[in-house]
Design an enzyme around this catalytic site. Structure first.
Site, PDB file in Angstrom:
ATOM      1  N   GLY A  74      81.604  32.734  32.628  1.00 27.19           N
ATOM      2  CA  GLY A  74      80.926  34.097  31.379  1.00 27.19           C
ATOM      3  C   GLY A  74      81.143  34.765  31.627  1.00 27.19           C
TER       4      GLY A  74
ATOM      5  CD  GLN B  61      78.411  39.209  35.539  1.00 27.55           C
ATOM      6  OE1 GLN B  61      78.923  38.912  34.283  1.00 27.55           O
ATOM      7  NE2 GLN B  61      79.346  38.841  36.832  1.00 27.55           N
TER       8      GLN B  61
ATOM      9  CB  CYS C  28      77.466  35.194  40.240  1.00 30.82           C
ATOM     10  SG  CYS C  28      76.995  36.037  39.259  1.00 30.82           S
ATOM     11  CG  LEU C  29      82.734  35.967  37.284  1.00 33.19           C
ATOM     12  CD1 LEU C  29      83.403  36.721  36.134  1.00 33.19           C
ATOM     13  CD2 LEU C  29      84.198  35.520  38.366  1.00 33.19           C
TER      14      LEU C  29
ATOM     15  CG  HIS D 253      74.778  32.469  34.754  1.00 28.27           C
ATOM     16  ND1 HIS D 253      74.758  32.697  36.860  1.00 28.27           N
ATOM     17  CD2 HIS D 253      75.665  33.083  35.061  1.00 28.27           C
ATOM     18  CE1 HIS D 253      75.269  32.825  36.985  1.00 28.27           C
ATOM     19  NE2 HIS D 253      76.021  33.932  36.737  1.00 28.27           N
ATOM     20  CD  GLU D 254      77.465  34.875  32.315  1.00 30.08           C
ATOM     21  OE1 GLU D 254      77.310  36.288  32.610  1.00 30.08           O
ATOM     22  OE2 GLU D 254      78.214  34.446  33.104  1.00 30.08           O
TER      23      GLU D 254
ATOM     24  CG  HIS E 167      74.497  38.455  34.750  1.00 24.40           C
ATOM     25  ND1 HIS E 167      74.652  38.975  35.514  1.00 24.40           N
ATOM     26  CD2 HIS E 167      75.547  37.587  34.259  1.00 24.40           C
ATOM     27  CE1 HIS E 167      74.859  38.335  36.507  1.00 24.40           C
ATOM     28  NE2 HIS E 167      75.563  37.871  36.880  1.00 24.40           N
TER      29      HIS E 167
END
Length: 172
Positions: free
Chosen positions: A46, A51, A94-95, A136-137, A140
């Site tokens: 994701g 991000q 998480c990236l 989660h996304e 963000h």
């Protein structure tokens, strides 16, 4: 298509609240293409536009496992419209917080409303990994990181570690 740099904490932009997409045009389509390429390259399941430094309410997700056909989903202006009382726990990463994983408890099922790339409003019910990833996304897009769901002590440790690392990199 191009791979975009992924912002890493403590980058302040990760705390920005993303703006809604007004219209789906070539710029948004290119962003989505780049986000998928960036997400797959990372690799991740994701990615939120913030991000990669773009303050737009755009998310890309693909929860397919190795060996499965990919299931790419682009969500424009996503919003959770219902969530189950039942909770589930997943080990999240998480990236934007590389190589850090921690268990997070979230609703086990959610219903999400979003626009697709054709501008059609859609609603999807998600459970399991997809439900966790969607939540989660969307977090963000609201300036929330998964570490915000951890205890203050754990969160502060992670932020301190990445702040030191960023400082060392800046000093060369």
């Amino acid at each position: 298509m191009s791979i975009r740099p992924i912002l890493i904490i403590p980058e302040p932009k990760l705390r920005a609240i993303s703006r809604p997409v007004e219209k789906i045009d070539g710029e948004i389509r290119k962003l989505v293409e780049d986000m998928f390429e960036t997400m797959y390259d990372a690799p991740g399941i994701g990615l939120a536009a913030i991000q990669v430094g773009v303050e737009k309410r755009v998310v890309t997700i693909d929860t397919a496992r190795d060996g499965e056909d990919s299931k790419p989903i682009a969500l424009i202006n996503p919003e959770i419209i219902a969530a189950s009382d039942e909770l589930s726990v997943y080990s999240e990463g998480c990236l934007s917080i590389p190589d850090f994983y921690e268990e997070v408890e979230r609703p086990a099922r959610v219903a999400v409303r979003f626009m697709d790339l054709e501008g059609k409003v859609r609603e999807v019910e998600a459970d399991g990994l997809l439900a966790t990833c969607v939540q989660h996304e969307i977090d963000h897009l609201n300036g929330v990181l998964f570490i915000d769901h951890l205890s203050r002590l754990k969160r502060d440790r992670v932020i301190k570690k990445f702040t030191k690392q960023a400082k060392r990199e800046a000093e060369g």
